[in-house]
Design an enzyme around this catalytic site. Structure first.
Site, mmCIF file in Angstrom:
data_model
loop_
_atom_site.group_PDB
_atom_site.id
_atom_site.type_symbol
_atom_site.label_atom_id
_atom_site.label_comp_id
_atom_site.label_asym_id
_atom_site.label_seq_id
_atom_site.Cartn_x
_atom_site.Cartn_y
_atom_site.Cartn_z
ATOM 1 N N TYR A 224 0.832 -1.204 0.000
ATOM 2 C CA TYR A 224 0.000 0.000 0.000
ATOM 3 C C TYR A 224 0.869 1.257 0.000
ATOM 4 O O TYR A 224 0.569 2.231 -0.684
ATOM 5 C CB TYR A 224 -0.931 0.016 1.213
ATOM 6 C CG TYR A 224 -1.990 1.086 1.122
ATOM 7 C CD1 TYR A 224 -3.240 0.796 0.566
ATOM 8 C CD2 TYR A 224 -1.745 2.378 1.546
ATOM 9 C CE1 TYR A 224 -4.200 1.773 0.450
ATOM 10 C CE2 TYR A 224 -2.703 3.373 1.426
ATOM 11 C CZ TYR A 224 -3.942 3.059 0.878
ATOM 12 O OH TYR A 224 -4.892 4.037 0.742
ATOM 13 N N PHE B 139 -8.118 20.136 -25.415
ATOM 14 C CA PHE B 139 -8.411 18.711 -25.402
ATOM 15 C C PHE B 139 -9.610 18.528 -24.487
ATOM 16 O O PHE B 139 -9.745 19.228 -23.498
ATOM 17 C CB PHE B 139 -7.215 17.865 -24.925
ATOM 18 C CG PHE B 139 -7.536 16.402 -24.990
ATOM 19 C CD1 PHE B 139 -7.575 15.757 -26.217
ATOM 20 C CD2 PHE B 139 -7.871 15.687 -23.857
ATOM 21 C CE1 PHE B 139 -7.939 14.416 -26.307
ATOM 22 C CE2 PHE B 139 -8.236 14.347 -23.941
ATOM 23 C CZ PHE B 139 -8.263 13.709 -25.159
ATOM 24 N N THR B 140 -10.468 17.569 -24.829
ATOM 25 C CA THR B 140 -11.772 17.421 -24.156
ATOM 26 C C THR B 140 -11.659 17.421 -22.631
ATOM 27 O O THR B 140 -12.205 18.295 -21.960
ATOM 28 C CB THR B 140 -12.461 16.129 -24.623
ATOM 29 O OG1 THR B 140 -11.555 15.036 -24.440
ATOM 30 C CG2 THR B 140 -12.853 16.220 -26.084
ATOM 31 N N ASP C 94 1.163 18.934 -21.548
ATOM 32 C CA ASP C 94 0.367 17.722 -21.734
ATOM 33 C C ASP C 94 1.232 16.809 -22.592
ATOM 34 O O ASP C 94 1.302 16.949 -23.807
ATOM 35 C CB ASP C 94 -0.964 18.048 -22.416
ATOM 36 C CG ASP C 94 -1.828 16.799 -22.606
ATOM 37 O OD1 ASP C 94 -1.274 15.680 -22.561
ATOM 38 O OD2 ASP C 94 -3.045 16.948 -22.812
ATOM 39 N N LYS D 7 -1.078 6.259 -23.816
ATOM 40 C CA LYS D 7 -0.737 6.555 -25.214
ATOM 41 C C LYS D 7 0.726 6.170 -25.469
ATOM 42 O O LYS D 7 1.037 4.998 -25.546
ATOM 43 C CB LYS D 7 -0.986 8.026 -25.520
ATOM 44 C CG LYS D 7 -2.444 8.458 -25.708
ATOM 45 C CD LYS D 7 -3.379 8.239 -24.582
ATOM 46 C CE LYS D 7 -4.740 8.850 -24.745
ATOM 47 N NZ LYS D 7 -4.995 10.070 -24.048
ATOM 48 N N ARG E 95 -14.565 13.462 -34.265
ATOM 49 C CA ARG E 95 -13.900 14.581 -33.622
ATOM 50 C C ARG E 95 -14.400 15.823 -34.341
ATOM 51 O O ARG E 95 -13.767 16.321 -35.263
ATOM 52 C CB ARG E 95 -12.370 14.463 -33.731
ATOM 53 C CG ARG E 95 -11.743 13.671 -32.608
ATOM 54 C CD ARG E 95 -11.873 14.382 -31.272
ATOM 55 N NE ARG E 95 -11.276 13.643 -30.164
ATOM 56 C CZ ARG E 95 -11.910 13.335 -29.036
ATOM 57 N NH1 ARG E 95 -13.183 13.619 -28.885
ATOM 58 N NH2 ARG E 95 -11.282 12.733 -28.049
ATOM 59 N N PHE F 228 -19.862 13.195 -26.393
ATOM 60 C CA PHE F 228 -19.520 12.264 -27.481
ATOM 61 C C PHE F 228 -19.421 10.825 -27.009
ATOM 62 O O PHE F 228 -19.628 9.902 -27.787
ATOM 63 C CB PHE F 228 -18.208 12.694 -28.163
ATOM 64 C CG PHE F 228 -17.020 12.752 -27.245
ATOM 65 C CD1 PHE F 228 -16.775 13.873 -26.480
ATOM 66 C CD2 PHE F 228 -16.148 11.677 -27.155
ATOM 67 C CE1 PHE F 228 -15.689 13.925 -25.618
ATOM 68 C CE2 PHE F 228 -15.047 11.726 -26.316
ATOM 69 C CZ PHE F 228 -14.822 12.859 -25.535
#
Ligand SMILES: *Cc1c(COP(=O)(O)O)cnc(C)c1O
Length: 462
Positions: A77, A129-130, A220, A263, A387, A453
């Site tokens: 933990y 970005f969303t 990002d 990604k 998109r 979306f």
């Protein structure tokens, strides 16, 4: 431009050890499935999908080394060995001082936005970005787009469409004052512009500008390795540098980062927040306990952190990125040969088809990109995503955003599909293109409040 000399081989620097069997469907089955999904490819069962290009997020194939590292996961933990391996990898390859693991990128965005943004603050960024913009807005901030105009033009062949227009930024600074700007949000290989890179020169200029004013740059870095590949291929003076060294240089020009490891970092789940500021780290370490878990696991299992640490290193291999982007470019060139209108230059993580040009007889309110994604699925079982106007959502006052780009994204998972799969995808897009005039638009019949979306439903117009 390297992009047009595709004859150079991009063959994979790996071979296949295990395969995942796919269910093959008939057109009748696919018509039924897309109807049940309300013409939203996000609502399809993946079992009914043949080639899944919905996203490159968490859909990567891990290496044998990553799979074996799962067994080394320390599930303690607190103070897990695996956490220290992840911390060491981030320091070594990205150079940030302090890190907080999170279950994925948006969790890092949530924590960062809550810490840095006050009500009424303005956050300039190189395109939205969303999830990033939504967390900025939920924290009381206002997003402002400062990307160069070329990024909004699907046919501009600008090699660095992720660049910031410093004059636009300067206007924002003059209008609101630097005190109202907690940070500038800079994405590498800008997803919403079609996987388009920011140049090193532009980033340096931006750093010089913000340093004078004392404004942070938050990176990002979800697709930083792909961005570094484009810098290596396209920017003068970087041709002989390794992707690993370019990535480290990029990070060194920023003050902190949010990362979706799903990604570039070649895993199926994970992310982190990184910062060079002790105060921000301390607050984030407090906050992660509330939203994610203790600061040495942040919503991840020990084994996940093992896989990310290795995935980061693998993602920075020059041969890996050459094959990765090479495969995407192969698909793009094939689609261009069929006359299909795509965003250029070809991006790093997928092909973006211009749905406005593909279906010019539909208005944006008839959801051309949503329509095209549904038609592609019906044709071949290839799953893509919208998109455009659906993804863009609504403003705080309830009005729709009307984005200039109305795109269908064919996102290529890393190390998953073969060249023959790329052929099938291009042939299917060509088949739909041939019967494009007979395609009818959609109307929205269910709209969720946030990030619509993902769950919206549509019916075909009569
Ligand atoms: C995916 C993504 C995110 C969000 O990360 P998640 O892991 O999906 O939460 C943020 N920014 C960019 C550019 C992304 O592509």
């Amino acid at each position: 431009m390297k992009d047009s000399k595709i004859k150079q081989s991009w063959a994979e620097p790996y071979k296949i050890k295990m395969v995942e069997l796919l269910k093959m469907t008939t057109k009748k089955q696919r018509l039924k499935a897309i109807k049940e999904a309300g013409n939203n490819t996000f609502l399809l069962h993946s079992e009914d999908v043949y080639i899944d290009l919905l996203t490159d997020s968490g859909t990567n194939a891990m290496s044998d080394v990553q799979w074996s590292a799962l067994m080394l996961g320390d599930e303690a933990y607190a103070g897990s060995k695996s956490y220290y391996k992840l911390e060491a990898a981030i320091k070594k390859y990205y150079g940030y001082k302090y890190i907080i693991p999170t279950h994925q990128g948006r969790a890092a965005e949530n924590i960062l936005s809550k810490i840095l943004i006050k009500k009424g603050d303005v956050i300039p960024g190189n395109m939205y970005f969303t999830t990033t913009r939504l967390h900025q807005e939920l924290a009381g901030g206002i997003f402002t787009d400062i990307i160069i105009d070329e990024a909004h033009d699907p046919y501009s062949e600008h090699l660095f469409k992720g660049n910031v227009d410093i004059a636009k930024l300067d206007k924002v600074v003059k209008k609101y004052g630097a005190k109202k700007i907690p940070y500038i949000s800079i994405a590498t290989n800008v997803n919403m512009a079609g996987g388009q890179p920011i140049s090193f020169a532009n980033l340096k200029e931006l750093r010089a500008y913000t340093s004078k004013l004392g404004i942070r740059i938050i990176h990002d870095m979800t697709r930083v390795a792909e961005n570094a590949y484009f810098i290596q291929q396209r920017e003068k003076g970087y041709g002989k540098k390794s992707i690993q060294s370019i990535v480290k240089e990029i990070c060194s020009l920023t003050d902190g980062a949010t990362m979706s490891a799903k990604k570039d970092a070649l895993v199926n789940i994970g992310g982190f927040l990184a910062t060079n500021e002790w105060d921000v780290f301390e607050e984030a370490r407090n906050m992660v306990v509330v939203y994610e878990g203790l600061h040495t696991y942040g919503g991840l299992a020990g084994r996940d952190m093992e896989a990310i640490a290795i995935g980061i290193a693998e993602s920075l291999d020059d041969n890996h990125q050459h094959a990765r982007v090479g495969q995407v470019e192969y698909l793009g060139h094939k689609m261009m040969e069929f006359g299909i209108p795509i965003v250029k230059p070809i991006g790093g993580h997928g092909i973006f088809v211009d749905a406005k040009a593909f279906l010019p007889h539909l208005t944006q309110d008839q959801f051309p990109a949503q329509t095209l994604a549904a038609e592609l699925y019906i044709d071949s079982g290839v799953r893509t995503m919208e998109r455009g106007i659906v993804s863009a959502g609504r403003k705080a006052n309830g009005e729709n955003y009307y984005p200039k780009l109305e795109l269908v994204r064919f996102t290529i998972p890393r190390r998953v599909y073969t060249q023959a799969h790329m052929d099938v995808i291009a042939e299917s897009a060509a088949a739909v293109y041939e019967r494009r005039k007979s395609i009818k638009g959609l109307k929205m019949v269910y709209e969720p409040k946030y990030l619509r979306f993902f769950q919206a439903k549509f019916e075909t117009l009569k």
